[in-house]
Design a protein around this motif. Structure first.
Motif, PDB file in Angstrom:
ATOM      1  N   GLU A 155      26.887  51.301  40.994  1.00  0.00           N
ATOM      2  CA  GLU A 155      27.155  49.835  41.341  1.00  0.00           C
ATOM      3  C   GLU A 155      28.404  49.509  40.532  1.00  0.00           C
ATOM      4  O   GLU A 155      28.634  49.979  39.410  1.00  0.00           O
ATOM      5  N   ILE A 156      29.277  48.589  41.174  1.00  0.00           N
ATOM      6  CA  ILE A 156      30.639  48.269  40.935  1.00  0.00           C
ATOM      7  C   ILE A 156      30.821  46.796  41.017  1.00  0.00           C
ATOM      8  O   ILE A 156      30.642  46.378  42.113  1.00  0.00           O
ATOM      9  N   ALA A 157      31.250  46.262  39.739  1.00  0.00           N
ATOM     10  CA  ALA A 157      31.178  44.978  39.599  1.00  0.00           C
ATOM     11  C   ALA A 157      32.817  44.572  39.487  1.00  0.00           C
ATOM     12  O   ALA A 157      33.382  45.131  38.448  1.00  0.00           O
ATOM     13  N   ALA A 158      33.277  43.814  40.381  1.00  0.00           N
ATOM     14  CA  ALA A 158      34.914  43.559  40.189  1.00  0.00           C
ATOM     15  C   ALA A 158      35.210  42.337  40.644  1.00  0.00           C
ATOM     16  O   ALA A 158      34.114  41.455  41.074  1.00  0.00           O
ATOM     17  N   GLU A 159      36.500  41.811  40.678  1.00  0.00           N
ATOM     18  CA  GLU A 159      36.956  40.594  40.974  1.00  0.00           C
ATOM     19  C   GLU A 159      36.333  40.053  42.462  1.00  0.00           C
ATOM     20  O   GLU A 159      35.938  38.952  42.491  1.00  0.00           O
ATOM     21  N   MET A 160      36.605  40.859  43.367  1.00  0.00           N
ATOM     22  CA  MET A 160      36.047  40.456  44.480  1.00  0.00           C
ATOM     23  C   MET A 160      34.681  40.787  44.955  1.00  0.00           C
ATOM     24  O   MET A 160      34.439  41.066  46.155  1.00  0.00           O
ATOM     25  N   GLY A 161      33.986  41.053  44.109  1.00  0.00           N
ATOM     26  CA  GLY A 161      32.364  41.183  44.266  1.00  0.00           C
ATOM     27  C   GLY A 161      31.837  42.269  43.881  1.00  0.00           C
ATOM     28  O   GLY A 161      32.387  42.993  42.990  1.00  0.00           O
ATOM     29  N   ARG A 162      30.566  42.939  44.467  1.00  0.00           N
ATOM     30  CA  ARG A 162      29.845  43.753  44.221  1.00  0.00           C
ATOM     31  C   ARG A 162      29.377  44.754  45.169  1.00  0.00           C
ATOM     32  O   ARG A 162      29.422  44.655  46.428  1.00  0.00           O
TER      33      ARG A 162
END
Length: 375
Positions: A252-259
């Motif tokens: 799972e990656i959480a980033a500025e432009m979503g997940r």
């Protein structure tokens, strides 16, 4: 530009599980412009399975035979370094099964030998075949292209490595400090640790907790949980175990432009229409989130098994027609991550990167000595 060799004559050292797989697809002609010319193993029964290749029980003899241009090393981990260094010094192209070594200093020994290689056109790669999987190649391109924006958090739960007591009893070297150099981190997880470094870069520090022989009658770790901090301020969690069933493989990656979530060979991207930090700074509301929606990510199909794809890239690099999937020096990253996590857990402290290779090697020697005293 290297001399064009066709076909590339490959020799394999070690015909255990992986070595036999590599030899099999070479014999089946799945790697164009390559041929299995020689095999080396202490077992004559294993050698006899490949009658059309020259047989050796001594790797040095195979290296010096003049029958091969390249060598693929697929032996137990502690032997990777001496066999790799010898191959480099003989001027052979080299592909090493993961991990490159059992500890950081071993990896550096091989890398430094390559830096002094007798033939500058020599190719040196590591078998990180999972980089060829379309799902990870797509994620790599998305990150590199800035589609996710700044990454804030990464979680990888990789616990679908369940292993039985019979598995660990299948070889005297398995799950021992001397024979394998570690447990779940060095045996099962090198691919995921490589992907962590390849996709997200190396962390600045790690704090880990683990257990030795929690689920099995073994002396090495069979579970570990690590918290990572990155130079960018991003954080990560890495969880691994060989004692869970059915287990999970979820990135799972959480980033500025979503997940983004990768699980069960599928990718889910919930994309923010506005970057999270931009929305936070501009909105007058207190509880709203940025508007988002599910976005389909097209993942291409893989034409051949990933080990075959990695070996094809090795041959192409030798012939000067393509690039390696993973350069030899990149093999250090996954080993350093594994070493640092285990060192943190066993020494009960946070470890900064780069890891002190001498400190870790000293710890490993202590563990080996303690094990030998109890035998």
């Amino acid at each position: 530009m290297p001399d064009f060799i066709s076909p590339v004559r490959i020799g394999i050292v070690g015909l255990g599980n992986m070595g036999a797989i590599h030899a099999g697809y070479l014999v089946d002609g799945l790697v164009p412009n390559a041929v299995l010319s020689a095999v080396c193993d202490a077992s004559t029964d294993r050698l006899s399975a490949f009658p059309d290749a020259a047989h050796f029980t001594d790797s040095g003899e195979m290296y010096r035979s003049g029958l091969i241009d390249a060598v693929l090393i697929a032996v137990p981990h502690p032997f990777h370094t001496p066999l790799a260094v010898a191959a480099i010094e003989e001027g052979l192209h080299l592909l090493v099964e993961k991990p490159l070594g059992i500890h950081k200093n071993d990896c550096l020994t091989t890398i430094r030998a390559y830096e002094k290689r007798p033939r500058k056109e020599q190719i040196f790669g590591v078998m990180f075949n999972q980089r060829t999987r379309p799902i990870y190649a797509k994620l790599k391109s998305m990150i590199a292209g800035g589609e996710l924006g700044e990454i804030h958090r990464v979680n990888w739960i990789i616990t679908d490595w369940f292993r039985s007591e019979a598995y660990y009893k299948s070889g005297g070297w398995r799950a021992t400090w001397k024979g394998e150099g570690g447990g779940v981190m060095l045996n099962q997880c090198p691919h995921q640790l490589d992907l962590m470094a390849w996709l997200f870069g190396m962390p600045s520090r790690v704090r880990a907790f683990g257990s030795l022989g929690k689920y099995h009658n073994i002396e090495v770790e069979d579970e570990l949980t690590a918290y990572l901090e990155y130079p960018s301020g991003a954080t990560g969690v890495f969880i691994a175990s060989t004692g869970e069933a059915p287990g999970t493989n979820r990135l799972e990656i959480a980033a500025e432009m979503g997940r983004i979530v990768i699980e069960n060979d599928t990718v889910e991207w919930i994309r923010n229409e506005i970057a999270a930090s931009e929305f936070s700074a501009a909105t007058d509301t207190r509880l709203d989130k940025p508007p988002s929606k599910a976005v389909e990510i097209i993942i291409g199909k893989q034409d051949v098994p990933d080990h075959v794809a990695a070996t094809r890239s090795f041959v192409a690099a030798i012939q000067g027609t393509g690039d390696l999937v993973a350069r030899g020096e990149e093999g250090l990253n996954s080993v350093e991550l594994a070493n640092a996590m285990l060192f943190s857990a066993l020494r009960n402290r946070t470890v900064d990167f780069p890891l002190d290779g001498d400190e870790y090697e000293s710890l490993l020697k202590e563990l080996i000595t303690a094990s030998e005293k109890h035998q």
